[in-house]
Scaffold this motif. Structure first.
Motif, PDB file in Angstrom:
ATOM      1  N   ASP A  46       0.823  -1.203   0.000  1.00  0.00           N
ATOM      2  CA  ASP A  46       0.000   0.000   0.000  1.00  0.00           C
ATOM      3  C   ASP A  46       0.860   1.256   0.000  1.00  0.00           C
ATOM      4  OD1 ASP A  46      -2.301  -1.525  -0.008  1.00  0.00           O
ATOM      5  OD2 ASP A  46      -2.584  -1.421   2.162  1.00  0.00           O
ATOM      6  N   VAL A  47       1.897   1.260   0.839  1.00  0.00           N
ATOM      7  CA  VAL A  47       2.791   2.416   0.904  1.00  0.00           C
ATOM      8  C   VAL A  47       3.505   2.616  -0.429  1.00  0.00           C
ATOM      9  CG1 VAL A  47       4.913   3.291   1.974  1.00  0.00           C
ATOM     10  CG2 VAL A  47       3.129   2.243   3.392  1.00  0.00           C
ATOM     11  N   TYR A  48       3.997   1.537  -0.992  1.00  0.00           N
ATOM     12  CA  TYR A  48       4.780   1.635  -2.226  1.00  0.00           C
ATOM     13  C   TYR A  48       3.901   2.058  -3.402  1.00  0.00           C
ATOM     14  CZ  TYR A  48       8.678   0.583  -5.326  1.00  0.00           C
ATOM     15  OH  TYR A  48       9.707   0.682  -6.231  1.00  0.00           O
ATOM     16  N   GLU A  49       2.706   1.482  -3.497  1.00  0.00           N
ATOM     17  CA  GLU A  49       1.842   1.819  -4.632  1.00  0.00           C
ATOM     18  C   GLU A  49       1.342   3.250  -4.533  1.00  0.00           C
ATOM     19  OE1 GLU A  49      -1.328  -0.350  -7.518  1.00  0.00           O
ATOM     20  OE2 GLU A  49      -1.211  -1.055  -5.426  1.00  0.00           O
ATOM     21  N   ARG A  50       1.090   3.736  -3.345  1.00  0.00           N
ATOM     22  CA  ARG A  50       0.687   5.130  -3.198  1.00  0.00           C
ATOM     23  C   ARG A  50       1.776   6.059  -3.723  1.00  0.00           C
ATOM     24  NH1 ARG A  50      -0.873   4.829   1.619  1.00  0.00           N
ATOM     25  NH2 ARG A  50       1.004   5.527   2.716  1.00  0.00           N
ATOM     26  N   ALA A  51       3.038   5.733  -3.399  1.00  0.00           N
ATOM     27  CA  ALA A  51       4.156   6.543  -3.897  1.00  0.00           C
ATOM     28  C   ALA A  51       4.261   6.474  -5.415  1.00  0.00           C
ATOM     29  CB  ALA A  51       5.457   6.088  -3.242  1.00  0.00           C
ATOM     30  N   LEU A  52       4.010   5.311  -5.989  1.00  0.00           N
ATOM     31  CA  LEU A  52       4.024   5.187  -7.454  1.00  0.00           C
ATOM     32  C   LEU A  52       3.000   6.125  -8.090  1.00  0.00           C
ATOM     33  CD1 LEU A  52       4.263   1.302  -7.832  1.00  0.00           C
ATOM     34  CD2 LEU A  52       5.993   2.943  -8.604  1.00  0.00           C
ATOM     35  N   ARG A  53       1.799   6.152  -7.514  1.00  0.00           N
ATOM     36  CA  ARG A  53       0.743   7.001  -8.069  1.00  0.00           C
ATOM     37  C   ARG A  53       1.074   8.477  -7.942  1.00  0.00           C
ATOM     38  NH1 ARG A  53      -2.722   3.258  -5.235  1.00  0.00           N
ATOM     39  NH2 ARG A  53      -2.968   4.817  -3.570  1.00  0.00           N
ATOM     40  N   GLU A  54       1.841   8.841  -6.912  1.00  0.00           N
ATOM     41  CA  GLU A  54       2.130  10.251  -6.642  1.00  0.00           C
ATOM     42  C   GLU A  54       3.396  10.749  -7.325  1.00  0.00           C
ATOM     43  OE1 GLU A  54       2.260  10.374  -2.410  1.00  0.00           O
ATOM     44  OE2 GLU A  54       0.077  10.215  -2.167  1.00  0.00           O
ATOM     45  N   THR A  55       4.147   9.864  -7.983  1.00  0.00           N
ATOM     46  CA  THR A  55       5.396  10.266  -8.638  1.00  0.00           C
ATOM     47  C   THR A  55       5.106  10.694 -10.073  1.00  0.00           C
ATOM     48  OG1 THR A  55       6.672   8.739  -7.262  1.00  0.00           O
ATOM     49  CG2 THR A  55       7.714   9.523  -9.279  1.00  0.00           C
ATOM     50  N   ALA A  56       5.327  11.967 -10.352  1.00  0.00           N
ATOM     51  CA  ALA A  56       4.878  12.560 -11.612  1.00  0.00           C
ATOM     52  C   ALA A  56       5.560  11.954 -12.834  1.00  0.00           C
ATOM     53  CB  ALA A  56       5.115  14.067 -11.576  1.00  0.00           C
ATOM     54  N   SER A  57       6.802  11.518 -12.714  1.00  0.00           N
ATOM     55  CA  SER A  57       7.534  11.045 -13.894  1.00  0.00           C
ATOM     56  C   SER A  57       7.070   9.664 -14.358  1.00  0.00           C
ATOM     57  CB  SER A  57       9.040  10.998 -13.598  1.00  0.00           C
ATOM     58  OG  SER A  57       9.323  10.018 -12.612  1.00  0.00           O
ATOM     59  N   ILE A  58       6.354   8.915 -13.504  1.00  0.00           N
ATOM     60  CA  ILE A  58       5.936   7.563 -13.843  1.00  0.00           C
ATOM     61  C   ILE A  58       4.720   7.610 -14.760  1.00  0.00           C
ATOM     62  CG2 ILE A  58       5.002   5.403 -12.912  1.00  0.00           C
ATOM     63  CD1 ILE A  58       6.812   5.805 -10.499  1.00  0.00           C
ATOM     64  N   ARG A  59       4.866   7.036 -15.941  1.00  0.00           N
ATOM     65  CA  ARG A  59       3.818   7.108 -16.954  1.00  0.00           C
ATOM     66  C   ARG A  59       2.880   5.905 -16.897  1.00  0.00           C
ATOM     67  NH1 ARG A  59       7.143   8.486 -22.338  1.00  0.00           N
ATOM     68  NH2 ARG A  59       5.026   8.596 -23.167  1.00  0.00           N
ATOM     69  N   GLU A  60       3.398   4.763 -16.466  1.00  0.00           N
ATOM     70  CA  GLU A  60       2.596   3.543 -16.443  1.00  0.00           C
ATOM     71  C   GLU A  60       3.303   2.549 -15.523  1.00  0.00           C
ATOM     72  OE1 GLU A  60       1.586  -0.170 -19.501  1.00  0.00           O
ATOM     73  OE2 GLU A  60       2.472   1.685 -20.268  1.00  0.00           O
ATOM     74  N   TYR A  61       2.518   1.752 -14.785  1.00  0.00           N
ATOM     75  CA  TYR A  61       3.144   0.722 -13.959  1.00  0.00           C
ATOM     76  C   TYR A  61       2.187  -0.435 -13.739  1.00  0.00           C
ATOM     77  CZ  TYR A  61       0.390   2.032  -9.824  1.00  0.00           C
ATOM     78  OH  TYR A  61      -0.638   2.260  -8.955  1.00  0.00           O
ATOM     79  N   GLU A  62       2.764  -1.576 -13.402  1.00  0.00           N
ATOM     80  CA  GLU A  62       2.005  -2.734 -12.955  1.00  0.00           C
ATOM     81  C   GLU A  62       2.760  -3.361 -11.804  1.00  0.00           C
ATOM     82  OE1 GLU A  62       0.059  -6.950 -14.541  1.00  0.00           O
ATOM     83  OE2 GLU A  62       0.998  -5.558 -15.957  1.00  0.00           O
ATOM     84  N   LEU A  63       2.058  -3.606 -10.689  1.00  0.00           N
ATOM     85  CA  LEU A  63       2.665  -4.124  -9.482  1.00  0.00           C
ATOM     86  C   LEU A  63       1.998  -5.443  -9.126  1.00  0.00           C
ATOM     87  CD1 LEU A  63       4.742  -3.201  -7.269  1.00  0.00           C
ATOM     88  CD2 LEU A  63       2.789  -2.313  -5.992  1.00  0.00           C
ATOM     89  N   VAL A  64       2.807  -6.494  -8.946  1.00  0.00           N
ATOM     90  CA  VAL A  64       2.253  -7.822  -8.624  1.00  0.00           C
ATOM     91  C   VAL A  64       2.965  -8.381  -7.399  1.00  0.00           C
ATOM     92  CG1 VAL A  64       1.610  -8.310 -11.012  1.00  0.00           C
ATOM     93  CG2 VAL A  64       3.838  -9.040 -10.161  1.00  0.00           C
ATOM     94  N   ASP A  65       2.264  -9.220  -6.672  1.00  0.00           N
ATOM     95  CA  ASP A  65       2.826  -9.840  -5.473  1.00  0.00           C
ATOM     96  C   ASP A  65       3.741 -10.993  -5.854  1.00  0.00           C
ATOM     97  OD1 ASP A  65       1.467  -8.234  -3.545  1.00  0.00           O
ATOM     98  OD2 ASP A  65      -0.376  -9.316  -4.016  1.00  0.00           O
ATOM     99  N   GLY A  66       4.895 -11.091  -5.167  1.00  0.00           N
ATOM    100  CA  GLY A  66       5.807 -12.209  -5.341  1.00  0.00           C
ATOM    101  C   GLY A  66       5.790 -13.091  -4.113  1.00  0.00           C
ATOM    102  N   ARG A  67       6.875 -13.832  -3.921  1.00  0.00           N
ATOM    103  CA  ARG A  67       6.981 -14.718  -2.775  1.00  0.00           C
ATOM    104  C   ARG A  67       7.609 -14.008  -1.587  1.00  0.00           C
ATOM    105  NH1 ARG A  67      10.053 -19.732  -5.459  1.00  0.00           N
ATOM    106  NH2 ARG A  67      11.199 -18.002  -6.376  1.00  0.00           N
ATOM    107  N   ALA A  68       7.275 -14.494  -0.398  1.00  0.00           N
ATOM    108  CA  ALA A  68       7.903 -14.021   0.840  1.00  0.00           C
ATOM    109  C   ALA A  68       7.794 -12.505   1.004  1.00  0.00           C
ATOM    110  CB  ALA A  68       9.368 -14.456   0.883  1.00  0.00           C
ATOM    111  N   GLY A  69       6.644 -11.942   0.609  1.00  0.00           N
ATOM    112  CA  GLY A  69       6.410 -10.526   0.816  1.00  0.00           C
ATOM    113  C   GLY A  69       7.038  -9.608  -0.211  1.00  0.00           C
ATOM    114  N   GLU A  70       7.690 -10.164  -1.223  1.00  0.00           N
ATOM    115  CA  GLU A  70       8.298  -9.333  -2.259  1.00  0.00           C
ATOM    116  C   GLU A  70       7.245  -8.863  -3.262  1.00  0.00           C
ATOM    117  OE1 GLU A  70      12.838 -10.997  -2.583  1.00  0.00           O
ATOM    118  OE2 GLU A  70      11.297 -11.988  -3.745  1.00  0.00           O
ATOM    119  N   LEU A  71       7.551  -7.748  -3.913  1.00  0.00           N
ATOM    120  CA  LEU A  71       6.714  -7.205  -4.981  1.00  0.00           C
ATOM    121  C   LEU A  71       7.543  -7.152  -6.257  1.00  0.00           C
ATOM    122  CD1 LEU A  71       5.286  -4.120  -3.034  1.00  0.00           C
ATOM    123  CD2 LEU A  71       4.134  -6.319  -3.382  1.00  0.00           C
TER     124      LEU A  71
END
Length: 209
Positions: A46-71
């Motif tokens: 949640d913290v990381y994705e909120r920052a992604l949405r608020e970063t102006a230079s980012i044009r597009e992203y996709e975030l998926v869950d990995g193993r052991a809490g990794e993204l």
């Protein structure tokens, strides 16, 4: 890296206790105005994705869950002038960057490269002002015999930890004992051991042993 050259998503490692580490796994500079990257991140989603949405230079992203809490993050970003200076420092040589590029607290990053000493010197000379470079290890290219990619110092630290009983249950040795065994500072021994253990843990989770 000096603060002015750090991407907002990398500064997040220092700015938020829920963001711990970011590893750049793949990248593709697709033009002056865009770059595509794949990261493995250890952070609260949640913290990381909120920052992604608020970063102006980012044009597009996709975030998926990995193993052991990794993204895992795919992102298309707009490179800054400092980004371009970094790319230009490397493209002036025949060096090959070997992923991952790991971003750590304190504006630090670690990168392994394959090439000549002269090319390494060229990159260091071409880096923008404010960058500080430390050479961690130098090895020859060749067969690994299936061994996980620890540096020689990391291997020596793990071996010393085994000798002093650090991995016994209950634990018999301490970080100070490891440092005394190697004749180095306690903080340095702890840093080598943490990096080695992180590499071994990621290798296990990735199915490499």
């Amino acid at each position: 890296m000096p603060e002015w050259a750090q991407h907002p998503m990398h500064r997040l490692i220092d700015d938020h206790e829920a963001v711990h580490r970011s590893e750049l796994l793949e990248w593709n500079v697709t033009g002056e105005q865009r770059i595509a990257l794949v990261f493995r991140v250890l952070a609260d989603r949640d913290v990381y994705e909120r920052a992604l949405r608020e970063t102006a230079s980012i044009r597009e992203y996709e975030l998926v869950d990995g193993r052991a809490g990794e993204l895992y993050l795919y992102v298309r970003d707009t490179p800054t002038e400092s980004d371009r200076e970094l790319y230009n420092a490397f493209t002036a040589t025949n060096l090959v960057a070997v992923p991952p590029v790991t971003f750590l607290p304190g504006g630090r990053l670690t990168i392994q490269v394959l090439g000549t000493a002269a090319d390494v010197d060229t990159v260091v000379d071409e880096l923008p002002d404010g960058f500080a470079v430390e050479l961690e290890a130098v090895t020859s290219m060749g067969p690994t015999d299936g061994r996980i990619g620890l540096t020689e110092r990391q291997r020596a630290t793990v071996a010393a930890a085994e000798r002093v009983g650090y991995y016994e249950i209950p634990r018999e040795g301490t970080i100070s004992d490891i440092a005394d065994e190697l004749g180095i500072a306690t903080s340095t021994a702890g840093d080598h051991l943490r990096k080695a253990e992180a590499t071994l843990a990621r290798s296990y989770l990735d199915g490499r042993f």
